[in-house]
Design an enzyme around this catalytic site. Structure first.
Site, short mmCIF file in Angstrom:
data_model
loop_
_atom_site.label_atom_id
_atom_site.label_comp_id
_atom_site.label_asym_id
_atom_site.label_seq_id
_atom_site.Cartn_x
_atom_site.Cartn_y
_atom_site.Cartn_z
N ALA A 155 0.85 -1.21 0.00
CA ALA A 155 0.00 0.00 0.00
C ALA A 155 0.87 1.25 0.00
O ALA A 155 0.66 2.18 0.79
CB ALA A 155 -0.94 -0.01 1.20
N GLY A 156 1.89 1.25 -0.87
CA GLY A 156 2.69 2.46 -1.06
C GLY A 156 1.99 3.34 -2.07
O GLY A 156 0.85 3.06 -2.49
N VAL A 157 2.67 4.39 -2.51
CA VAL A 157 2.06 5.35 -3.44
C VAL A 157 1.61 4.65 -4.72
O VAL A 157 0.48 4.81 -5.19
CB VAL A 157 3.05 6.49 -3.76
N ILE A 158 2.51 3.81 -5.29
CA ILE A 158 2.20 3.17 -6.58
C ILE A 158 1.05 2.19 -6.43
O ILE A 158 0.11 2.18 -7.23
CB ILE A 158 3.47 2.50 -7.14
N ASP A 194 16.97 7.98 -9.43
CA ASP A 194 16.58 6.83 -8.62
C ASP A 194 17.75 5.92 -8.25
O ASP A 194 17.65 5.13 -7.31
CB ASP A 194 15.55 5.96 -9.37
N HIS A 246 -9.39 35.15 -4.55
CA HIS A 246 -10.63 34.58 -4.07
C HIS A 246 -11.62 34.43 -5.22
O HIS A 246 -11.73 35.35 -6.04
CB HIS A 246 -11.25 35.49 -2.99
P1 FAD Z 1 14.36 6.17 -14.97
O1 FAD Z 1 13.16 6.95 -15.26
O2 FAD Z 1 14.19 4.76 -14.52
O3 FAD Z 1 15.25 6.21 -16.30
C1 FAD Z 1 16.44 5.52 -16.43
C2 FAD Z 1 16.70 5.26 -17.90
O4 FAD Z 1 18.00 4.76 -18.05
C3 FAD Z 1 15.76 4.21 -18.50
O5 FAD Z 1 15.25 4.65 -19.71
C4 FAD Z 1 16.67 3.01 -18.71
O6 FAD Z 1 16.28 2.18 -19.80
C5 FAD Z 1 17.99 3.69 -18.98
N1 FAD Z 1 19.17 2.87 -18.73
C6 FAD Z 1 19.48 2.19 -17.60
N2 FAD Z 1 20.67 1.62 -17.71
C7 FAD Z 1 21.13 1.92 -18.95
C8 FAD Z 1 22.30 1.61 -19.66
N3 FAD Z 1 23.28 0.90 -19.11
N4 FAD Z 1 22.44 2.08 -20.92
C9 FAD Z 1 21.47 2.83 -21.49
N5 FAD Z 1 20.34 3.17 -20.86
C10 FAD Z 1 20.18 2.72 -19.60
N6 FAD Z 1 7.58 9.91 -9.65
C11 FAD Z 1 7.07 11.14 -9.49
O7 FAD Z 1 7.81 12.07 -9.17
N7 FAD Z 1 5.73 11.38 -9.69
C12 FAD Z 1 4.88 10.39 -10.02
O8 FAD Z 1 3.68 10.64 -10.20
C13 FAD Z 1 5.38 9.08 -10.20
N8 FAD Z 1 4.56 8.08 -10.55
C14 FAD Z 1 5.09 6.84 -10.76
C15 FAD Z 1 4.23 5.81 -11.12
C16 FAD Z 1 4.72 4.53 -11.35
C17 FAD Z 1 3.77 3.44 -11.76
C18 FAD Z 1 6.13 4.30 -11.23
C19 FAD Z 1 6.70 2.94 -11.51
C20 FAD Z 1 6.99 5.31 -10.85
C21 FAD Z 1 6.49 6.59 -10.61
N9 FAD Z 1 7.32 7.65 -10.21
C22 FAD Z 1 6.79 8.88 -10.01
C23 FAD Z 1 8.77 7.47 -10.02
C24 FAD Z 1 9.54 7.97 -11.23
O9 FAD Z 1 9.13 7.26 -12.37
C25 FAD Z 1 11.03 7.79 -11.00
O10 FAD Z 1 11.39 8.45 -9.80
C26 FAD Z 1 11.83 8.39 -12.15
O11 FAD Z 1 11.49 7.77 -13.37
C27 FAD Z 1 13.32 8.24 -11.91
O12 FAD Z 1 14.01 8.86 -12.94
P2 FAD Z 1 15.47 8.37 -13.39
O13 FAD Z 1 15.82 9.23 -14.55
O14 FAD Z 1 16.36 8.32 -12.22
O15 FAD Z 1 15.28 6.85 -13.87
P1 AMP Z 2 6.69 1.85 -1.61
O1 AMP Z 2 8.09 1.47 -1.19
O2 AMP Z 2 6.24 3.20 -1.15
O3 AMP Z 2 6.46 1.61 -3.07
O4 AMP Z 2 5.71 0.84 -0.85
C1 AMP Z 2 5.82 -0.56 -0.92
C2 AMP Z 2 5.01 -1.16 0.24
O5 AMP Z 2 4.96 -2.59 0.10
C3 AMP Z 2 5.60 -0.88 1.62
O6 AMP Z 2 4.65 -0.20 2.39
C4 AMP Z 2 5.92 -2.27 2.19
O7 AMP Z 2 5.66 -2.36 3.57
C5 AMP Z 2 4.96 -3.19 1.40
N1 AMP Z 2 5.40 -4.58 1.34
C6 AMP Z 2 6.65 -5.06 1.12
N2 AMP Z 2 6.66 -6.42 1.13
C7 AMP Z 2 5.38 -6.84 1.37
C8 AMP Z 2 4.72 -8.12 1.50
N3 AMP Z 2 5.39 -9.27 1.41
N4 AMP Z 2 3.38 -8.15 1.74
C9 AMP Z 2 2.67 -6.99 1.83
N5 AMP Z 2 3.24 -5.76 1.74
C10 AMP Z 2 4.57 -5.67 1.49
#
Ligand code: FAD
Ligand code: AMP
Length: 476
Positions: free
Chosen positions: A190-193, A320, A452
Site C-alpha cells: 500500500a505504497g504510493v504506486i 533513482d 478569491h
Molecule cells: P528512470 O526513469 O528509470 O530512467 C532511467 C533510464 O535509463 C531508462 O530509460 C533506462 O532504460 C535507462 N538505462 C538504464 N541503464 C542503462 C544503460 N546501461 N544504458 C542505457 N540506458 C540505460 N515519480 C514522481 O515524481 N511522480 C509520479 O507521479 C510518479 N509516478 C510513478 C508511477 C509509477 C507506476 C512508477 C513505476 C513510478 C512513478 N514515479 C513517479 C517514479 C519515477 O518514475 C522515478 O522516480 C523516475 O522515473 C526516476 O528517474 P530516473 O531518470 O532516475 O530513472
Molecule cells: P513503496 O516502497 O512506497 O512503493 O511501498 C511498498 C510497500 O509494500 C511498503 O509499504 C511495504 O511495507 C509493502 N510490502 C513489502 N513487502 C510486502 C509483503 N510481502 N506483503 C505486503 N506488503 C509488502
C-alpha cells in the site's frame, strides 16, 4: 572500434538524465545521452520509467478513471442528469499510449533543439572515463568523456514468493497495460504506486484488495492526513488490509490464492490478477565495467556525496539510482545541478524541500516535516489547519473532502511542514515548496494575498490558523 569524444556523456534519459544532458548542452558543453528503454512495440523511447511506464501513463489512467467515477457519483449533485455512462477501456488505453508517445517523442525534439547527441542503445562505463556504447544493431563504439553522468534509474522489486509471470502476476507497468478490468485484483503493497493503481482499477469496477505488511497506513505521511486518506480509500471501496504480509501465491483454476499472515495467523484471499508494488530497487545491471572506481552501497545504490559525485573522479550519478526519494522531480533537480556543476557554475539541491504527491482522490501532497517527526525531534511547534469544507471554491467544485495543515516553529515562526489532502493538493503544495525554498515564515504566508475564490486560500487560512487568526473558520 570507433571513438568519439564528448565533454559529457549521460547514461539514461529518464527525468534525471535527459534534463542533465540538456542543461549541460545549454552550458555550451558537447553532450551525448544514451538510453536503452524499449516499449512493448519493440521501439526505443526516451523518457525512462517516468514517461513510459510510471508518472505519465499512471496519471493518464487516473484522470480517465476519475472522470468516469465522478460522472457516476457526482454529476447528480451538480444537477446533471446522465444515464448509461459507460467506458471503453481500449479507448482509454489508446489515449494513454498517445500521451506517452507525444511525451517521449518530445524529448527527441528537445535533444535536437539543445544540440545533444541522442544515442539509443546500451551504455557501459569503462575505466578512465570511457563509455562503451552498443547500438541497436550490436555495433560497439567508445565514447571518451571528460565527465560521465550515470542516470540508470530503478526497477520494480520482485517478491520472491510471488514471482512476476507477466500475465497474472505483474509489476506496475503490467498493471497499466491491462486490456480488461480484472474482476478481482490483489495489490501487494500500500505504497504510493499500489494505491494509485488500485484506485484506477477500483474506479473501473474491479474488486480490489490491498495487502500491506506494515500495521501503519502510509507511515511516511503525516498521520492525521493518512487517517483521512484511509477513510477516502475505503469509501472508494479499496479493501485495505494492514499488517498483512504476503508469503505465497498459488495459481489454480479459480484464480490466484494469495497467502498472507496477520495478527490472527495465516489468511488467504482469491484474486484474478496480482500487482506486486512493494517498492523499487536501483538499476545498475550492465552499467559498470571493471575498475571504474564507482562504489555501490549495501542496498545497491550508487554512492554519491551531496553534489552527486561518485567515488570515481568526474563520474556523477543522479536520480533513482542514488539515495533519496525515488521521485522524478528530485532526479530532475539533481540532473540540473550536475549539468551546472560540470560547467563550473554554482548549484545545489535542497533536499529539505522535496514535495511528495499521491494522485488519489482527494489528492495528498506534502513538503517538510510531519507532526510525528517534529514530536520526535523535540522542537516546539504550532499547527494550523483549514478544512476544504469551509472553502467556497471547494464547495463550488463539489470537492470539500480534506484539509490543509501548516506546521511552524514556535521559536522563530519557520515553516516546518505543509500537509494537504484535498482537491488539487499536488498543485497547491508548490506554494509551500516555494515558501520553504525562500525560508518564508508563517507570517510571510499569512501576509501574502491569495485570489478569491481559490483553493489556495485554504493554505492561507491554515497559516493564519497556526496563530489562531483564521477568518473563515473558527480558531481552536
Ligand atoms: P528512470 O526513469 O528509470 O530512467 C532511467 C533510464 O535509463 C531508462 O530509460 C533506462 O532504460 C535507462 N538505462 C538504464 N541503464 C542503462 C544503460 N546501461 N544504458 C542505457 N540506458 C540505460 N515519480 C514522481 O515524481 N511522480 C509520479 O507521479 C510518479 N509516478 C510513478 C508511477 C509509477 C507506476 C512508477 C513505476 C513510478 C512513478 N514515479 C513517479 C517514479 C519515477 O518514475 C522515478 O522516480 C523516475 O522515473 C526516476 O528517474 P530516473 O531518470 O532516475 O530513472
Ligand atoms: P513503496 O516502497 O512506497 O512503493 O511501498 C511498498 C510497500 O509494500 C511498503 O509499504 C511495504 O511495507 C509493502 N510490502 C513489502 N513487502 C510486502 C509483503 N510481502 N506483503 C505486503 N506488503 C509488502
Amino acid at each position: 572500434m570507433s571513438e568519439s569524444s564528448f565533454d559529457v556523456v549521460v547514461i539514461g534519459a529518464g527525468p534525471a538524465g535527459y534534463p542533465c544532458a540538456i542543461r549541460a548542452a545549454q552550458n555550451k558543453l558537447k553532450v551525448a545521452c544514451i538510453d536503452e528503454w524499449k516499449n512493448h512495440d519493440g521501439k526505443y523511447a526516451f523518457g525512462g520509467t517516468c514517461l513510459n511506464a510510471g508518472c505519465i501513463p499512471s496519471k493518464a489512467l487516473l484522470e480517465s478513471s476519475e472522470l468516469y467515477h465522478r460522472a457516476r457519483t457526482e454529476f447528480a449533485a451538480h444537477g446533471i442528469k446522465a444515464s448509461g455512462i459507460e467506458f471503453d477501456l481500449s479507448a482509454m488505453q489508446k489515449r494513454k499510449t498517445q500521451i506517452v508517445k507525444a511525451s517521449t517523442q518530445g524529448i527527441t525534439g528537445l535533444f535536437k533543439g539543445a544540440g545533444v547527441t541522442a544515442l539509443q542503445g546500451h551504455g557501459r562505463l569503462l575505466a578512465g572515463n570511457r563509455v562503451e556504447y552498443t547500438a541497436a544493431d550490436g555495433t560497439t563504439s567508445t565514447l571518451v568523456a571528460r565527465h560521465v553522468v550515470l542516470a540508470s534509474g530503478s526497477a520494480p522489486m520482485e517478491l520472491k514468493t510471488v514471482p512476476f509471470d507477466g500475465t497474472t502476476v505483474v509489476d506496475s507497468w503490467g498493471a497499466l497495460e491491462f486490456a480488461e478490468v480484472p474482476k478481482r485484483l490483489g495489490v501487494i503493497g500500500a505504497g504510493v504506486i499500489g494505491l494509485e493503481l488500485g484506485s484506477v482499477w477500483r474506479r473501473l469496477g474491479a474488486e480490489v484488495v490491498v495487502l500491506e505488511a506494515l500495521q501503519e497506513f502510509l507511515f511516511m505521511v503525516d498521520q492525521q492526513v493518512a487517517k483521512e486518506a484511509l477513510k477516502h480509500f475505503n469509501k472508494l471501496g479499496l479493501d485495505i488490509r494492514l499488517g498483512a504480509k504476503v508469503t505465497a501465491a498459488k495459481q489454480g483454476a479459480g484464480g490466484v490464492t494469495l497467502v498472507y499472515t496477520d495478527v490472527s495467523g495465516e489468511q488467504q484471499v482469491m484474486v484474478d490478477k496480482v500487482v506486486v508494488a512493494i517498492g523499487r530497487r536501483p538499476f545498475t545491471s550492465g552499467l559498470l565495467g571493471d575498475g571504474t572506481g564507482v562504489e555501490l552501497d549495501e542496498r545497491g545504490f550508487i554512492k554519491v556525496d551531496h553534489e552527486c559525485r561518485t567515488a570515481a573522479a568526474n563520474v556523477w550519478a543522479i536520480g533513482d539510482v542514488v539515495r533519496g526519494p525515488m521521485l522524478a522531480h528530485k532526479g530532475k533537480e539533481e540532473g540540473l545541478m550536475v549539468g551546472d556543476l560540470i560547467a563550473g557554475l554554482v548549484a545545489e539541491v535542497n533536499y529539505d524541500a522535496v514535495p511528495s504527491v499521491i494522485y488519489s482522490a482527494p489528492e495528498i501532497a506534502w513538503v517538510g516535516q510531519t507532526e510525528e517527526q517534529l514530536k520526535a525531534s523535540g522542537r516546539a511547534y504550532k499547527v494550523g489547519s483549514f478544512p476544504f469544507m469551509a472553502s467556497g471554491r471547494a464547495r463550488a467544485m463539489e470537492a470539500t473532502a480534506g484539509f490543509a495543515k501548516v506546521i511552524s516553529a514556535v521559536d522563530d515562526d519557520e515553516l516546518l511542514g505543509v500537509h494537504i489532502i484535498g482537491p488539487m493538493a499536488g498543485e497547491l503544495i508548490a506554494e509551500a515548496v516555494l515558501a520553504m525554498e525562500y525560508s518564508a515564515s508563517t507570517e510571510d504566508l499569512q501576509r501574502t494575498m491569495h485570489a478569491h475564490p481559490t483553493l489556495s486560500e485554504a493554505l492561507h487560512e491554515a497559516a493564519l490558523a497556526a496563530d489562531k487568526r483564521a477568518i473563515d473558520y473558527p480558531n481552536k
